[in-house]
Structure formats: structure tokens, C-alpha cells
Design a protein around this motif. Structure first.
Motif, PDB file in Angstrom:
ATOM      1  N   UNK A   1      52.410  45.038  43.582  1.00 45.32           N
ATOM      2  CA  UNK A   1      52.128  44.695  45.114  1.00 45.32           C
ATOM      3  C   UNK A   1      50.504  44.642  45.383  1.00 45.32           C
ATOM      4  N   UNK A   2      49.863  45.586  44.847  1.00 46.52           N
ATOM      5  CA  UNK A   2      48.540  45.306  44.863  1.00 46.52           C
ATOM      6  C   UNK A   2      48.145  44.961  43.175  1.00 46.52           C
ATOM      7  N   UNK A   3      46.638  44.557  43.021  1.00 46.63           N
ATOM      8  CA  UNK A   3      46.127  44.053  41.691  1.00 46.63           C
ATOM      9  C   UNK A   3      45.410  44.983  41.389  1.00 46.63           C
ATOM     10  N   UNK A   4      45.499  46.074  40.704  1.00 42.18           N
ATOM     11  CA  UNK A   4      44.461  46.886  40.073  1.00 42.18           C
ATOM     12  C   UNK A   4      43.501  46.319  38.977  1.00 42.18           C
ATOM     13  N   UNK A   5      44.045  45.434  38.287  1.00 46.80           N
ATOM     14  CA  UNK A   5      43.346  44.819  37.238  1.00 46.80           C
ATOM     15  C   UNK A   5      42.174  43.877  38.045  1.00 46.80           C
TER      16      UNK A   5
ATOM     17  N   UNK B   1      52.937  46.047  36.142  1.00 46.53           N
ATOM     18  CA  UNK B   1      51.714  46.335  35.269  1.00 46.53           C
ATOM     19  C   UNK B   1      50.445  46.098  35.743  1.00 46.53           C
ATOM     20  N   UNK B   2      50.232  45.533  36.969  1.00 48.84           N
ATOM     21  CA  UNK B   2      49.144  45.122  37.602  1.00 48.84           C
ATOM     22  C   UNK B   2      48.611  46.399  38.463  1.00 48.84           C
ATOM     23  N   UNK B   3      49.693  47.286  39.028  1.00 47.27           N
ATOM     24  CA  UNK B   3      49.468  48.489  39.802  1.00 47.27           C
ATOM     25  C   UNK B   3      50.231  49.470  39.015  1.00 47.27           C
ATOM     26  N   UNK B   4      49.891  49.502  37.698  1.00 50.26           N
ATOM     27  CA  UNK B   4      50.664  50.417  37.151  1.00 50.26           C
ATOM     28  C   UNK B   4      50.006  51.986  37.250  1.00 50.26           C
TER      29      UNK B   4
END
Length: 285
Positions: free
Chosen positions: A48-52, A87-90
Motif C-alpha cells: 500500500x505504501x513503498x517503504x523501500x 514486501x514493500x510495506x513489510x
């Protein structure tokens, strides 16, 4: 813009891979979609959001805030919202089992459709060997993907000058590369087999940004797509039937209807979303 009362209502709405915090996120299109479609329950199926991307540089325009506010507004209005991190907002996986702002965080879930079919809900990265066993390679691929999305933004700015609708360069490239096509096919087979092995009628996932809805030897495989390339979502109607919605194909038709619509004093009672219902039904796979 449609009001809450005039939006099309569904039993369940499934969305994944919004990637808030990236320049490729089509936040405005998602906001438009959310204003036209209401549901009793909403699944947010990862990334949902991209922490990476946010760790490498902050990008958070007002439209991304607006998406969060729209979702929280629905939760406060009584819509059940289940968030399954990817995985991107893990980082959100540290909060499995908790609630915030009316949103419940779960690792996976089981969804019972109105027709009693059982679906496994998962982001899907757990079944991606590249992400699971070679995290550094996944991050390298993410950087290359960012470059292609940058080109994608430029291409669509040029297309808009001539009145063209949104087109995904990255999605087109993905369909042309044999390795990508093979990977997508393998991914779909693995997830369908997981659903079969666990006794489900189908599986609903995201992760690979490839919208799909098809029967795989008796198991219904559904990938909701994304809001970076395809701008797609899946809705369940009150009878339990599932429909794939391609918002990029419906938006030009809706905008044309808006242009030809009578003035506010002459607007007929039926909504734009209702007039689009036949087109939505034709999105079935």
C-alpha cells in the motif's frame, strides 16, 4: 465527482500494490475510483505504501495523503478494512493482529464470498523465490523498475498533450520479455496450487502487478493488479460474483459522459457509476 450516496455499492473491494510514496503511484486515479465504488468490506492486499523507496528518498505529495484520508474515512464510516502487508510495506507486519484507525492488520486471511466460496487472501511475495531467497536481487530489480516508471511518466505526459488515455510502458515491456512472462506463469501456478492444497476455491493476491482472473484446473486465481501500471481492482457483488475493473478503460468513458451530462438542475437520478455497470460486468474473466 460522485457523492457517497450515488456511488456503486459492492459487498467487497480488493485493492493491492498502490505504492504510495513513489512517483509512479497513480493516486489521483485511485481517488477517483474510490469515490465511485463503495463496499461493505475492503481488502488492502499489500504494498500500500513503498517503504523501500521512501528509505531512499522522501516523496509524499498531497494526493498520497488524500488516499490515506479516503481510506480512513471509509473505516470511520463503518466499512471493515483488512490490511495485509506486502514486501514493500513489510514493516507493517510487525503489527499483525492490531488495529489502527479502524483498520485491522493480518498476515493472510480467508474470505467467504456470498455464494460460500472460500478464498485465500495473501499479498503473494511469500511465494516469490527472488524476494524470499535473494533480497538484494529484488532491491536491484526495484531500482531498474523505478527507471522504467520514470520513462512511463514522461510518455504519458506527452500522450496527454494529444488527449490520449493513460498507457503503461512498464506493463507493455513486461509482456514482451520472455523471462518475465515465464515468471508470471510460474507465480500464478504456484499460488493456485497453494490454494488447492489448502482446500480453497480460489486465491486473491497482488505483488507482480499483473491483473488476472482465470480458472486454473478448478481453482480461481485472481490477481488484483496495481495502481502503478494497470490501475485495476476486483469487486465482489452481492451474489458473490467477482469482477475485474480496469479503471483506465472506464475513466475516458466516464469523462465523456461528464462532458455531455445536463446541468446540475437537469441531472437524472441515476449515477455515472450505475451507467458504467454494464461495462464493469464485461470486465469478467
Amino acid at each position: 465527482m460522485l457523492t457517497r450516496a450515488s456511488a456503486s455499492r459492492y459487498r467487497t473491494l480488493f485493492i493491492s500494490d498502490i505504492h504510495l510514496g513513489t512517483r509512479g503511484c497513480q493516486a489521483e486515479m485511485l481517488l477517483d475510483f474510490l469515490h465511485h465504488f463503495e463496499a461493505e468490506r475492503i481488502y488492502l492486499i499489500g504494498d500500500i505504501f513503498d517503504g523501500w523507496r521512501l528509505r531512499r528518498g522522501w516523496h509524499w505529495p498531497q494526493a498520497h495523503n488524500d488516499v490515506i484520508e479516503a481510506i480512513l474515512h471509509k473505516a470511520h464510516a463503518g466499512v471493515q478494512i483488512i490490511y495485509i502487508p506486502g514486501n514493500h510495506d513489510e514493516v507493517a507486519r510487525n503489527y499483525i493482529g492490531t488495529h489502527f484507525g479502524g483498520i485491522e492488520v493480518r498476515l493472510t486471511d480467508e474470505h467467504m464470498a456470498a455464494d460460500k466460496r472460500r478464498f485465500l487472501i495473501t499479498h503473494g511475495d511469500q511465494f516469490d523465490i527472488v524476494v524470499k531467497n535473494a533480497d538484494w536481487l529484488a532491491h536491484l530489480g526495484d531500482r531498474a523498475y523505478k527507471f522504467v516508471l520514470g520513462l512511463n511518466t514522461t510518455v504519458n505526459r506527452i500522450r496527454r498533450l494529444w488527449g490520449g488515455q493513460y498507457w503503461s510502458l512498464s506493463n507493455w515491456a513486461k509482456q514482451q520479455v520472455k523471462q518475465a512472462v515465464n515468471f508470471i506463469g510460474e507465480y500464478e501456478s504456484v499460488l493456485a496450487e497453494e490454494a488447492r492444497r489448502s482446500g480453497y476455491d480460489g486465491i486473491i493476491c497482488g505483488h507482480i502487478h499483473k491483473a488476472e482472473m482465470r480458472d486454473m484446473d478448478g481453482v480461481l486465481y485472481i490477481n488484483t493488479g496495481d495502481w502503478v501500471e494497470s490501475c485495476t481492482a476486483v469487486v465482489e457483488d452481492q451474489c458473490g460474483q467477482l469482477h475485474m475493473i480496469d479503471w483506465t478503460s472506464l475513466t475516458p468513458r466516464r469523462q465523456q459522459e461528464d462532458k455531455t451530462r445536463p446541468t446540475s438542475s437537469q441531472v437524472p437520478p441515476e449515477s455515472v457509476a450505475a451507467r458504467l455497470a454494464p461495462a464493469v460486468a464485461n470486465q469478467d474473466h
